[in-house]
Write a protein that holds these residues in place. Sequence first.
Motif, short mmCIF file in Angstrom:
data_model
loop_
_atom_site.label_atom_id
_atom_site.label_comp_id
_atom_site.label_asym_id
_atom_site.label_seq_id
_atom_site.Cartn_x
_atom_site.Cartn_y
_atom_site.Cartn_z
N GLY A 98 3.89 35.09 -44.41
CA GLY A 98 4.39 33.91 -43.71
C GLY A 98 5.45 34.25 -42.70
N ASN A 99 6.27 33.24 -42.36
CA ASN A 99 7.28 33.35 -41.30
C ASN A 99 8.61 33.87 -41.81
OD1 ASN A 99 5.99 32.32 -38.86
ND2 ASN A 99 5.84 30.38 -39.98
N ILE A 100 9.15 34.86 -41.11
CA ILE A 100 10.52 35.31 -41.35
C ILE A 100 11.19 35.50 -40.00
CG2 ILE A 100 9.93 36.49 -43.50
CD1 ILE A 100 10.16 39.13 -41.92
N GLY A 101 12.51 35.51 -39.98
CA GLY A 101 13.22 35.79 -38.74
C GLY A 101 14.39 34.85 -38.52
N ALA A 102 14.74 34.69 -37.25
CA ALA A 102 15.83 33.81 -36.85
C ALA A 102 15.28 32.42 -36.54
CB ALA A 102 16.54 34.39 -35.62
N PRO A 103 16.14 31.40 -36.47
CA PRO A 103 15.64 30.05 -36.22
C PRO A 103 14.82 29.93 -34.94
CG PRO A 103 17.90 29.95 -36.97
CD PRO A 103 17.59 31.41 -36.76
N ASP A 104 15.19 30.69 -33.89
CA ASP A 104 14.48 30.56 -32.62
C ASP A 104 13.62 31.77 -32.30
OD1 ASP A 104 16.57 32.26 -32.32
OD2 ASP A 104 17.31 31.42 -30.43
N ARG A 105 13.39 32.65 -33.28
CA ARG A 105 12.50 33.80 -33.05
C ARG A 105 11.91 34.23 -34.38
NH1 ARG A 105 9.08 36.90 -32.69
NH2 ARG A 105 8.84 38.63 -31.20
N LEU A 106 10.63 33.87 -34.60
CA LEU A 106 9.97 34.12 -35.87
C LEU A 106 8.92 35.21 -35.76
CD1 LEU A 106 9.41 30.42 -37.04
CD2 LEU A 106 11.20 32.01 -37.80
N ASP A 107 8.62 35.79 -36.89
CA ASP A 107 7.55 36.78 -36.97
C ASP A 107 6.68 36.42 -38.16
OD1 ASP A 107 6.01 39.00 -36.52
OD2 ASP A 107 7.37 40.41 -37.50
N PHE A 108 5.37 36.42 -37.96
CA PHE A 108 4.43 36.11 -39.04
C PHE A 108 3.92 37.43 -39.60
CE2 PHE A 108 1.25 34.07 -41.51
CZ PHE A 108 1.57 32.73 -41.55
N THR A 109 4.32 37.75 -40.83
CA THR A 109 4.03 39.08 -41.36
C THR A 109 3.96 39.03 -42.88
OG1 THR A 109 4.76 41.39 -41.30
CG2 THR A 109 6.48 39.69 -41.46
N VAL A 110 3.90 40.19 -43.51
CA VAL A 110 3.96 40.29 -44.97
C VAL A 110 5.19 41.09 -45.36
CG1 VAL A 110 1.49 40.04 -45.44
CG2 VAL A 110 2.42 42.30 -44.94
N ILE A 111 5.85 40.68 -46.41
CA ILE A 111 6.99 41.40 -46.94
C ILE A 111 6.88 41.43 -48.45
CG2 ILE A 111 8.55 40.83 -45.03
CD1 ILE A 111 9.82 38.72 -46.84
N GLY A 112 7.60 42.36 -49.07
CA GLY A 112 7.60 42.45 -50.52
C GLY A 112 7.72 43.90 -50.96
N ALA A 113 7.92 44.08 -52.26
CA ALA A 113 8.08 45.43 -52.80
C ALA A 113 6.85 46.29 -52.52
CB ALA A 113 8.35 45.34 -54.30
N ALA A 114 5.66 45.70 -52.59
CA ALA A 114 4.44 46.48 -52.37
C ALA A 114 4.37 47.03 -50.94
CB ALA A 114 3.21 45.61 -52.66
N VAL A 115 4.87 46.26 -49.98
CA VAL A 115 4.89 46.73 -48.59
C VAL A 115 5.85 47.91 -48.47
CG1 VAL A 115 5.33 46.11 -46.19
CG2 VAL A 115 4.31 44.44 -47.74
#
Length: 235
Positions: free
Chosen positions: A165-182
């Motif tokens: 899903g979305n992570i980042g700053a309020p005015d600049r997002l990135d759609f990616t995957v995060i987590g321990a497995a990554v």
Amino acid sequence: MTRLFKLFALHVQRHCELKISENALGAYLGYGAATRVLEGAIKRGAGDSIRAVIWVSDLRNFTKMSDALAPADTLLLLNAYFETMVSAVAVHGGEILKFIGDGMLAVFPVTVGVAEASRAAVSAAREAIARLEVSNRTIRVASDAEGRHLLRAGIVLHEGEVFFGNIGAPDRLDFTVIGAAVNEACRVEALTKTIGRDLLMTEAVARHLSHDVEHLGEHQLRGVSARMSVYGLAG
């Protein structure tokens, strides 16, 4: 008829603008992520927890290539490399999420079962390596004193639960995957150079392959407490 044509023109314009948005977002985000964004998943933190086989790869000797080649030749090789990797991942149902320099992050979401996703990811890796061999016979760039620059990849496959899903700053997002497995997959990727294998898998992936794998030992990964078993293709 004139009134009907005006209404029809508005419908065509809306359809064209939607297709342009889909194509543009798909090219930059990947089509799975683009679909979610167009459906309204644009809030920071919006996303889902999914299980997936994670693909992390990079281009071998890219720093050396960048130093030795002209920028135009470097770009030619890099584009050829990414075209090969992306096409192999996509044809086996994977989704490319990000390019980071010469690195690539992709996922094979577990939709039917982990075994199916694992086998699809391994098939994609095999195909990518084979396609790079073909590219090496057809691409020609200026060589340095040590000879022609060959395209080789280091690919790691790992499986686990990730946030998609979305992570980042309020005015600049990135759609990616995060987590321990990554994080674990990224740490294993460094072993492709020390072990000298183009493809490495963790036990989470290798256990779903009935044959053609060999155990390459347990390794301590930077920032990971437990040692991790690593596997490669047999032979």
